[in-house]
Scaffold this active site. Structure first.
Site, PDB file in Angstrom:
ATOM      1  N   HIS A 206      -8.540  -2.988   4.589  1.00 14.35           N
ATOM      2  CA  HIS A 206      -7.333  -2.455   3.957  1.00 14.35           C
ATOM      3  C   HIS A 206      -7.644  -1.130   3.271  1.00 14.35           C
ATOM      4  O   HIS A 206      -8.667  -0.996   2.618  1.00 14.35           O
ATOM      5  CB  HIS A 206      -6.787  -3.472   2.943  1.00 14.35           C
ATOM      6  CG  HIS A 206      -5.409  -3.142   2.446  1.00 14.35           C
ATOM      7  ND1 HIS A 206      -5.169  -2.137   1.540  1.00 14.35           N
ATOM      8  CD2 HIS A 206      -4.207  -3.691   2.733  1.00 14.35           C
ATOM      9  CE1 HIS A 206      -3.867  -2.074   1.295  1.00 14.35           C
ATOM     10  NE2 HIS A 206      -3.264  -2.999   2.001  1.00 14.35           N
ATOM     11  N   CYS A 244      -1.936  -0.063   6.405  1.00 13.11           N
ATOM     12  CA  CYS A 244      -0.919  -0.254   5.368  1.00 13.11           C
ATOM     13  C   CYS A 244      -0.177   1.059   5.165  1.00 13.11           C
ATOM     14  O   CYS A 244      -0.730   2.017   4.619  1.00 13.11           O
ATOM     15  CB  CYS A 244      -1.555  -0.726   4.059  1.00 13.11           C
ATOM     16  SG  CYS A 244      -0.353  -1.007   2.742  1.00 13.11           S
ATOM     17  N   HIS A 271       0.583  -3.675   7.566  1.00  7.84           N
ATOM     18  CA  HIS A 271       1.453  -3.857   6.405  1.00  7.84           C
ATOM     19  C   HIS A 271       2.491  -2.740   6.476  1.00  7.84           C
ATOM     20  O   HIS A 271       2.124  -1.560   6.472  1.00  7.84           O
ATOM     21  CB  HIS A 271       0.678  -3.731   5.105  1.00  7.84           C
ATOM     22  CG  HIS A 271      -0.281  -4.838   4.845  1.00  7.84           C
ATOM     23  ND1 HIS A 271      -1.126  -4.849   3.751  1.00  7.84           N
ATOM     24  CD2 HIS A 271      -0.518  -5.993   5.511  1.00  7.84           C
ATOM     25  CE1 HIS A 271      -1.851  -5.956   3.765  1.00  7.84           C
ATOM     26  NE2 HIS A 271      -1.508  -6.657   4.835  1.00  7.84           N
ATOM     27  N   ASP A 316       5.563  -5.508   3.659  1.00  8.26           N
ATOM     28  CA  ASP A 316       4.683  -5.525   2.495  1.00  8.26           C
ATOM     29  C   ASP A 316       5.540  -5.664   1.239  1.00  8.26           C
ATOM     30  O   ASP A 316       6.628  -6.220   1.289  1.00  8.26           O
ATOM     31  CB  ASP A 316       3.810  -4.278   2.482  1.00  8.26           C
ATOM     32  CG  ASP A 316       2.489  -4.487   1.752  1.00  8.26           C
ATOM     33  OD1 ASP A 316       2.213  -5.607   1.304  1.00  8.26           O
ATOM     34  OD2 ASP A 316       1.732  -3.519   1.634  1.00  8.26           O
ATOM     35  N   HIS A 317       5.077  -5.154   0.146  1.00 12.36           N
ATOM     36  CA  HIS A 317       5.738  -5.389  -1.144  1.00 12.36           C
ATOM     37  C   HIS A 317       7.238  -5.117  -1.086  1.00 12.36           C
ATOM     38  O   HIS A 317       7.675  -4.139  -0.480  1.00 12.36           O
ATOM     39  CB  HIS A 317       5.124  -4.507  -2.220  1.00 12.36           C
ATOM     40  CG  HIS A 317       3.633  -4.602  -2.266  1.00 12.36           C
ATOM     41  ND1 HIS A 317       2.843  -3.598  -2.767  1.00 12.36           N
ATOM     42  CD2 HIS A 317       2.778  -5.584  -1.870  1.00 12.36           C
ATOM     43  CE1 HIS A 317       1.573  -3.941  -2.684  1.00 12.36           C
ATOM     44  NE2 HIS A 317       1.510  -5.146  -2.134  1.00 12.36           N
ATOM     45  N   TYR A 330       6.260  -9.626  -4.393  1.00 16.23           N
ATOM     46  CA  TYR A 330       6.248 -10.676  -3.373  1.00 16.23           C
ATOM     47  C   TYR A 330       7.369 -11.697  -3.531  1.00 16.23           C
ATOM     48  O   TYR A 330       7.165 -12.890  -3.369  1.00 16.23           O
ATOM     49  CB  TYR A 330       4.879 -11.369  -3.356  1.00 16.23           C
ATOM     50  CG  TYR A 330       3.818 -10.511  -2.704  1.00 16.23           C
ATOM     51  CD1 TYR A 330       3.742 -10.401  -1.315  1.00 16.23           C
ATOM     52  CD2 TYR A 330       2.934  -9.767  -3.465  1.00 16.23           C
ATOM     53  CE1 TYR A 330       2.801  -9.600  -0.713  1.00 16.23           C
ATOM     54  CE2 TYR A 330       1.979  -8.952  -2.870  1.00 16.23           C
ATOM     55  CZ  TYR A 330       1.921  -8.879  -1.491  1.00 16.23           C
ATOM     56  OH  TYR A 330       0.983  -8.073  -0.895  1.00 16.23           O
TER      57      TYR A 330
END
Length: 358
Positions: A206, A244, A271, A316-317, A330
């Site tokens: 990552h 990501c 991501h 992702d977030h 999340y």
């Protein structure tokens, strides 16, 4: 592509029965929250996690993450012991049919934000980072800041156990340069990748989040040059990248489309999220659509399709919306909307591609 959703296990506020209702979902990315860096993940523990997911009609598509002990990253005398433990975990994951692991190689802080509950104009809350705040802090104060905003959730990389060892961690990394950190990663990869090939477990490193130095600790996963160097140091498809878009995209100097085209053959996991630039080394995470942030998500999805990526991808977030109380970044609702948006982009691009062929 395989559509996934991060799930933190039975303690997650989001039950699998809710995740299953997201259209076209293939499975989840799971973890064993109680495991600390250096622990061996036992076969029975992994199988229990897998069974709990499959019993709900979903698949365990990968693990995020199997954390790496700081002795490995710092290159201390104990590193071989912890690498042996990591290798055993890889073998155990392979025995259970798990073929994807996301991991990071960052000293002390795996990720950082300065506000976990930044309020947007529409009333939603999101994660934000401002380098100006960090420049007026001591490293240990970051733990206090993050945990004060965690809403009572245990956040990966910010566990109390790590805070209690913070002084020792600082000493461990004394004198570790960027080149030392890369050499330690190369040593780690040279040990584990042959085992990954035997066990059929693909690794995805990552990027740094944020993608620049933090408290003068070295960083080696910030940009295209860093990622190319990593995949070239051990040339195997099992030595890959977790791409990501939000982490890499936080630096406007990173051309994400170009990066995808140049390292796409080694992207093992994606991501997918958007960010909005707010100033020099200042950004916030947004809803997924291109209209909401600074990244062109259509172009990113198109690039992934062009390089033939067909692996696991997850939203992702997300923001906290509609009064949901959840682990920062999340919650269910915004990430579920993000996933359906991603699916829509994918469908439109694929159908347009087919029309051009016809």
């Amino acid at each position: 592509m395989k559509w996934s959703f991060r799930w933190y296990g039975q303690s997650d506020t989001i039950p699998l029965s809710n995740i299953k209702q997201i259209p076209a979902i293939d499975g989840v990315i799971g973890t064993l929250l109680g495991k600390m860096p250096g622990d061996v993940w036992q076969v029975q523990e992994i199988q229990d996690l897998k069974n709990s997911i499959e019993n709900e009609g979903l698949k365990l598509l990968g693990i995020e993450s199997v954390a790496i002990h700081d002795s490995i990253k710092a290159g201390s005398e104990e590193r071989d012991y912890y690498i042996d433990n990591y290798i055993q975990t890889i073998r155990n994951l392979g025995k259970c049919g798990i073929d994807l692991v996301c991991y990071s190689f960052k000293p002390i802080f795996g990720w950082a934000k300065t506000d976990l509950n930044f309020q947007n104009e529409d009333g939603s809350n999101t994660l934000m980072y401002d380098q100006a705040v960090v420049e007026n802090m001591q490293p240990s104060e970051m733990y206090t800041l993050i945990n004060s905003q965690s809403k009572g959730f245990k956040l990966s990389g910010w566990e109390e156990e790590r805070l209690n060892k913070f002084t020792n961690l600082l000493k461990l990394y004394e004198g570790v340069t960027e080149e030392n950190l890369f050499d330690n990663l190369k040593y780690f990869l040279e040990r584990i990748i042959p085992v990954c090939e035997e066990a059929d477990v693909r690794m995805g490193i990552h990027p740094d989040d944020p993608p620049w130095e933090l408290f003068d600790f070295p960083r080696i996963t910030r940009n295209l040059t860093d990622l190319q160097r990593i995949i070239e140091c051990v040339d195997s498809p099992y030595n890959g990248i977790t791409f990501c878009t939000g982490a890499l995209g936080a630096d406007p100097k990173n051309d994400l489309v170009d990066m995808i085209h140049k390292v796409g053959h080694r992207i093992n996991f994606v991501h997918f999220r958007n960010v909005e630039y707010l100033g020099n080394k200042k950004f916030k995470e947004t809803a997924h659509p291109s209209t909401e942030g600074s990244l062109d998500m259509y172009d990113l999805m198109k690039a992934l399709i062009e390089v033939g990526f067909d692996g696991v991808v997850r939203p992702d977030h997300g923001r906290a919306v509609w009064g949901e109380i959840a682990r920062p970044g999340y919650g269910l609702y915004d990430r579920a909307m993000g996933l359906t948006y991603m699916q829509g982009l994918n469908e439109a691009i694929m159908k347009n591609k087919k029309m051009k062929k016809d």
